[in-house]
Design an enzyme around this catalytic site. Structure first.
Site, PDB file in Angstrom:
ATOM      1  N   SER A  23       0.815  -1.224   0.000  1.00  0.00           N
ATOM      2  CA  SER A  23       0.000   0.000   0.000  1.00  0.00           C
ATOM      3  C   SER A  23       0.849   1.274   0.000  1.00  0.00           C
ATOM      4  O   SER A  23       1.824   1.395   0.754  1.00  0.00           O
ATOM      5  CB  SER A  23      -0.911   0.020   1.231  1.00  0.00           C
ATOM      6  OG  SER A  23      -1.605   1.257   1.263  1.00  0.00           O
ATOM      7  N   THR A  57      -9.139  -1.538   2.370  1.00  0.00           N
ATOM      8  CA  THR A  57      -8.887  -2.024   1.017  1.00  0.00           C
ATOM      9  C   THR A  57      -9.170  -3.523   0.956  1.00  0.00           C
ATOM     10  O   THR A  57      -9.755  -4.088   1.885  1.00  0.00           O
ATOM     11  CB  THR A  57      -7.464  -1.602   0.548  1.00  0.00           C
ATOM     12  OG1 THR A  57      -7.335  -1.932  -0.821  1.00  0.00           O
ATOM     13  CG2 THR A  57      -6.356  -2.275   1.342  1.00  0.00           C
ATOM     14  N   LYS A  91     -13.753  -4.298   1.689  1.00  0.00           N
ATOM     15  CA  LYS A  91     -14.593  -3.133   1.372  1.00  0.00           C
ATOM     16  C   LYS A  91     -16.094  -3.434   1.487  1.00  0.00           C
ATOM     17  O   LYS A  91     -16.885  -2.532   1.722  1.00  0.00           O
ATOM     18  CB  LYS A  91     -14.285  -2.615  -0.031  1.00  0.00           C
ATOM     19  CG  LYS A  91     -12.960  -1.875  -0.121  1.00  0.00           C
ATOM     20  CD  LYS A  91     -12.759  -1.261  -1.495  1.00  0.00           C
ATOM     21  CE  LYS A  91     -11.392  -0.610  -1.585  1.00  0.00           C
ATOM     22  NZ  LYS A  91     -11.143   0.030  -2.869  1.00  0.00           N
ATOM     23  N   ASN A 142     -14.674   2.474   1.721  1.00  0.00           N
ATOM     24  CA  ASN A 142     -13.205   2.455   1.849  1.00  0.00           C
ATOM     25  C   ASN A 142     -12.688   3.436   2.898  1.00  0.00           C
ATOM     26  O   ASN A 142     -11.479   3.546   3.092  1.00  0.00           O
ATOM     27  CB  ASN A 142     -12.540   2.744   0.498  1.00  0.00           C
ATOM     28  CG  ASN A 142     -12.605   4.209   0.131  1.00  0.00           C
ATOM     29  OD1 ASN A 142     -13.572   4.897   0.476  1.00  0.00           O
ATOM     30  ND2 ASN A 142     -11.597   4.705  -0.545  1.00  0.00           N
ATOM     31  N   ASP A 187     -13.633   6.245  -3.236  1.00  0.00           N
ATOM     32  CA  ASP A 187     -13.198   5.756  -4.557  1.00  0.00           C
ATOM     33  C   ASP A 187     -14.051   6.382  -5.670  1.00  0.00           C
ATOM     34  O   ASP A 187     -13.564   6.574  -6.793  1.00  0.00           O
ATOM     35  CB  ASP A 187     -13.342   4.233  -4.655  1.00  0.00           C
ATOM     36  CG  ASP A 187     -12.240   3.496  -3.907  1.00  0.00           C
ATOM     37  OD1 ASP A 187     -11.156   4.070  -3.712  1.00  0.00           O
ATOM     38  OD2 ASP A 187     -12.472   2.334  -3.514  1.00  0.00           O
ATOM     39  N   GLY A 230     -15.437  -5.355 -16.293  1.00  0.00           N
ATOM     40  CA  GLY A 230     -15.315  -5.895 -14.936  1.00  0.00           C
ATOM     41  C   GLY A 230     -16.491  -5.472 -14.077  1.00  0.00           C
ATOM     42  O   GLY A 230     -17.074  -4.401 -14.299  1.00  0.00           O
ATOM     43  N   GLY A 260     -15.736  -5.125  -6.993  1.00  0.00           N
ATOM     44  CA  GLY A 260     -15.974  -4.055  -6.007  1.00  0.00           C
ATOM     45  C   GLY A 260     -15.689  -2.671  -6.567  1.00  0.00           C
ATOM     46  O   GLY A 260     -16.495  -1.738  -6.414  1.00  0.00           O
ATOM     47  N   LEU A 317      -7.846   1.189 -13.801  1.00  0.00           N
ATOM     48  CA  LEU A 317      -7.778   1.496 -12.366  1.00  0.00           C
ATOM     49  C   LEU A 317      -6.470   1.005 -11.752  1.00  0.00           C
ATOM     50  O   LEU A 317      -6.055   1.473 -10.697  1.00  0.00           O
ATOM     51  CB  LEU A 317      -8.963   0.852 -11.624  1.00  0.00           C
ATOM     52  CG  LEU A 317     -10.201   1.723 -11.447  1.00  0.00           C
ATOM     53  CD1 LEU A 317     -10.658   2.357 -12.725  1.00  0.00           C
ATOM     54  CD2 LEU A 317     -11.335   0.946 -10.807  1.00  0.00           C
ATOM     55  N   TYR A 319      -2.332   0.498 -11.558  1.00  0.00           N
ATOM     56  CA  TYR A 319      -1.199   1.379 -11.857  1.00  0.00           C
ATOM     57  C   TYR A 319       0.081   0.552 -11.802  1.00  0.00           C
ATOM     58  O   TYR A 319       0.127  -0.498 -11.171  1.00  0.00           O
ATOM     59  CB  TYR A 319      -1.132   2.580 -10.904  1.00  0.00           C
ATOM     60  CG  TYR A 319      -1.382   2.257  -9.461  1.00  0.00           C
ATOM     61  CD1 TYR A 319      -2.668   2.316  -8.941  1.00  0.00           C
ATOM     62  CD2 TYR A 319      -0.343   1.871  -8.623  1.00  0.00           C
ATOM     63  CE1 TYR A 319      -2.909   1.994  -7.614  1.00  0.00           C
ATOM     64  CE2 TYR A 319      -0.582   1.559  -7.294  1.00  0.00           C
ATOM     65  CZ  TYR A 319      -1.874   1.623  -6.807  1.00  0.00           C
ATOM     66  OH  TYR A 319      -2.112   1.287  -5.498  1.00  0.00           O
TER      67      TYR A 319
HETATM   68  P1  NDP Z   1     -12.478  -7.562  -7.436  1.00  0.00           P
HETATM   69  O1  NDP Z   1     -11.733  -8.816  -7.083  1.00  0.00           O
HETATM   70  O2  NDP Z   1     -13.668  -7.174  -6.649  1.00  0.00           O
HETATM   71  O3  NDP Z   1     -12.986  -7.684  -8.981  1.00  0.00           O
HETATM   72  C1  NDP Z   1     -12.128  -8.160  -9.962  1.00  0.00           C
HETATM   73  C2  NDP Z   1     -12.823  -8.076 -11.334  1.00  0.00           C
HETATM   74  O4  NDP Z   1     -11.845  -8.414 -12.324  1.00  0.00           O
HETATM   75  C3  NDP Z   1     -13.987  -9.060 -11.515  1.00  0.00           C
HETATM   76  O5  NDP Z   1     -14.943  -8.475 -12.362  1.00  0.00           O
HETATM   77  C4  NDP Z   1     -13.295 -10.240 -12.235  1.00  0.00           C
HETATM   78  O6  NDP Z   1     -14.182 -11.020 -13.016  1.00  0.00           O
HETATM   79  C5  NDP Z   1     -12.348  -9.480 -13.139  1.00  0.00           C
HETATM   80  N1  NDP Z   1     -11.172 -10.223 -13.586  1.00  0.00           N
HETATM   81  C6  NDP Z   1     -10.151 -10.696 -12.849  1.00  0.00           C
HETATM   82  N2  NDP Z   1      -9.211 -11.274 -13.639  1.00  0.00           N
HETATM   83  C7  NDP Z   1      -9.660 -11.155 -14.913  1.00  0.00           C
HETATM   84  C8  NDP Z   1      -9.151 -11.567 -16.179  1.00  0.00           C
HETATM   85  N3  NDP Z   1      -7.992 -12.221 -16.279  1.00  0.00           N
HETATM   86  N4  NDP Z   1      -9.862 -11.264 -17.270  1.00  0.00           N
HETATM   87  C9  NDP Z   1     -11.032 -10.603 -17.193  1.00  0.00           C
HETATM   88  N5  NDP Z   1     -11.587 -10.200 -16.025  1.00  0.00           N
HETATM   89  C10 NDP Z   1     -10.901 -10.482 -14.893  1.00  0.00           C
HETATM   90  O7  NDP Z   1     -11.366  -6.424  -7.450  1.00  0.00           O
HETATM   91  P2  NDP Z   1     -11.590  -4.828  -7.282  1.00  0.00           P
HETATM   92  O8  NDP Z   1     -12.805  -4.455  -8.046  1.00  0.00           O
HETATM   93  O9  NDP Z   1     -11.506  -4.446  -5.866  1.00  0.00           O
HETATM   94  O10 NDP Z   1     -10.253  -4.250  -7.976  1.00  0.00           O
HETATM   95  C11 NDP Z   1     -10.085  -4.321  -9.372  1.00  0.00           C
HETATM   96  C12 NDP Z   1      -8.894  -3.505  -9.847  1.00  0.00           C
HETATM   97  O11 NDP Z   1      -9.047  -2.147  -9.511  1.00  0.00           O
HETATM   98  C13 NDP Z   1      -7.542  -3.935  -9.238  1.00  0.00           C
HETATM   99  O12 NDP Z   1      -6.582  -3.852 -10.264  1.00  0.00           O
HETATM  100  C14 NDP Z   1      -7.293  -2.890  -8.187  1.00  0.00           C
HETATM  101  O13 NDP Z   1      -5.906  -2.731  -7.923  1.00  0.00           O
HETATM  102  C15 NDP Z   1      -7.879  -1.659  -8.862  1.00  0.00           C
HETATM  103  N6  NDP Z   1      -8.265  -0.593  -7.916  1.00  0.00           N
HETATM  104  C16 NDP Z   1      -7.605   0.603  -7.996  1.00  0.00           C
HETATM  105  C17 NDP Z   1      -7.925   1.642  -7.139  1.00  0.00           C
HETATM  106  C18 NDP Z   1      -7.192   2.938  -7.243  1.00  0.00           C
HETATM  107  O14 NDP Z   1      -7.291   3.778  -6.330  1.00  0.00           O
HETATM  108  N7  NDP Z   1      -6.468   3.181  -8.322  1.00  0.00           N
HETATM  109  C19 NDP Z   1      -8.987   1.499  -6.131  1.00  0.00           C
HETATM  110  C20 NDP Z   1      -9.643   0.211  -6.145  1.00  0.00           C
HETATM  111  C21 NDP Z   1      -9.273  -0.800  -7.012  1.00  0.00           C
HETATM  112  P3  NDP Z   1     -15.029 -12.230 -12.339  1.00  0.00           P
HETATM  113  O15 NDP Z   1     -16.219 -11.565 -11.662  1.00  0.00           O
HETATM  114  O16 NDP Z   1     -15.440 -13.062 -13.510  1.00  0.00           O
HETATM  115  O17 NDP Z   1     -14.122 -12.920 -11.383  1.00  0.00           O
END
Ligand code: NDP
Length: 253
Positions: A16, A59, A63, A84, A99, A119, A122, A197, A199
């Site tokens: 983090s 995080t 969440k 968050n 967020d 996607g 969360g 989202l 980085y």
């Molecule tokens: P979740 O685990 O809740 O959701 C993950 C999502 O990604 C699901 O829809 C999942 O699909 C999909 N997924 C995972 N792997 C693949 C793949 N190989 N191909 C296609 N779809 C895929 O995670 P979060 O929503 O919490 O986080 C998602 C991203 O957002 C992360 O990269 C995180 O680091 C980033 N993030 C960045 C923030 C920022 O401040 N910049 C804040 C919050 C998050 P399925 O439902 O089918 O499993």
């Protein structure tokens, strides 16, 4: 006992960057506080730990769990069912979601009418809320079926023209594209902005840029700083000015 300190709770948490951002702002604003990483491995330990702090960020993977633990939910948290940021007011816990603000702030001046959210996890819930609030048409696509999202989620696309493509999946973290290459190529050619989202993992943004030289790209670092800025306001009552925001961006880049 409650102290004047803050932190970020997650599992894992070692990666983090939030402590770097918040501690930088405390130092610059002469606020006597400290912001630390808090590793919690079990949901049942969340409340007891949060009560030791004046405020915490939450995080992955907590969440959603957190909303069953706090005393009050802000309006946006009631809707998206993910938080968050938690304020501890002498044992009374209130949950917010920064967020939503963090995601939209970097693109607030863009002219966006149609958005594709890739996607449906969360983070996608916060993205959906932000876009909806700004009257943007939204389509959500996910690799698997999702019955409990905030709107209908498709697993196949029928249209390919969107102003912005938003990758909310965690695919980039594994150096994978979130969609089939041919589909993504067509989408990228027709879009004005590609936003990931994630980085420090540029596979999605690089792919879009390769297939559309004029596409604007946005990664998740700015979102991280802006969500922290609004959390900081909840914690300390001050929204960091532009210099402080830019200073934090530089520190974590
Ligand atoms: P979740 O685990 O809740 O959701 C993950 C999502 O990604 C699901 O829809 C999942 O699909 C999909 N997924 C995972 N792997 C693949 C793949 N190989 N191909 C296609 N779809 C895929 O995670 P979060 O929503 O919490 O986080 C998602 C991203 O957002 C992360 O990269 C995180 O680091 C980033 N993030 C960045 C923030 C920022 O401040 N910049 C804040 C919050 C998050 P399925 O439902 O089918 O499993």
């Amino acid at each position: 006992m409650q102290n004047n300190n803050f932190g970020v709770i997650g599992n894992p948490i070692a990666h983090s960057k939030s402590p770097i951002i918040h501690n930088f702002w405390y130092e610059k604003l002469n606020i006597k506080a400290n912001y630390e990483k808090i590793l919690i491995t079990n949901t049942k330990d969340l409340k007891e730990n949060i009560l030791n702090y004046k405020g915490v960020n939450i995080t992955l993977p907590y969440k959603e769990d957190i909303i069953n633990i706090v005393n009050e939910l802000s309006q946006e948290v009631k809707i998206i069912k993910a938080a968050n940021t938690i304020i501890n007011d002498n044992g009374f816990l209130k949950a917010y979601n920064t967020d939503i603000f963090g995601f939209f702030e970097p693109i607030k001046n863009e002219n966006i009418k149609n958005a594709l959210i890739i996607g449906a996890g969360g983070a996608a819930r916060a993205v959906y809320y932000a876009l909806k609030e700004n009257n943007i048409n939204i389509k959500v696509i996910n690799r698997s079926k999702k019955e409990d999202f905030l709107c209908e989620v498709d697993t196949n696309l029928k249209e390919f023209e969107f102003d912005i493509l938003i990758n909310t999946t965690s695919a980039s973290l594994n150096n994978l594209l979130p969609l089939n290459e041919d589909v993504l190529k067509t989408l990228a050619k027709n879009a004005k902005i590609a936003y990931d989202l994630a980085y420090n993992h540029d596979i999605f943004l690089n792919f879009c840029k390769t297939h559309n030289k004029t596409i604007k790209i946005q990664d998740g670092l700015d979102m991280l700083v802006y969500q922290a800025a609004l959390a900081f306001k909840y914690f300390c009552g001050i929204y960091p000015n532009e210099d402080l925001i830019n200073g934090a961006k530089k520190l974590i880049s």
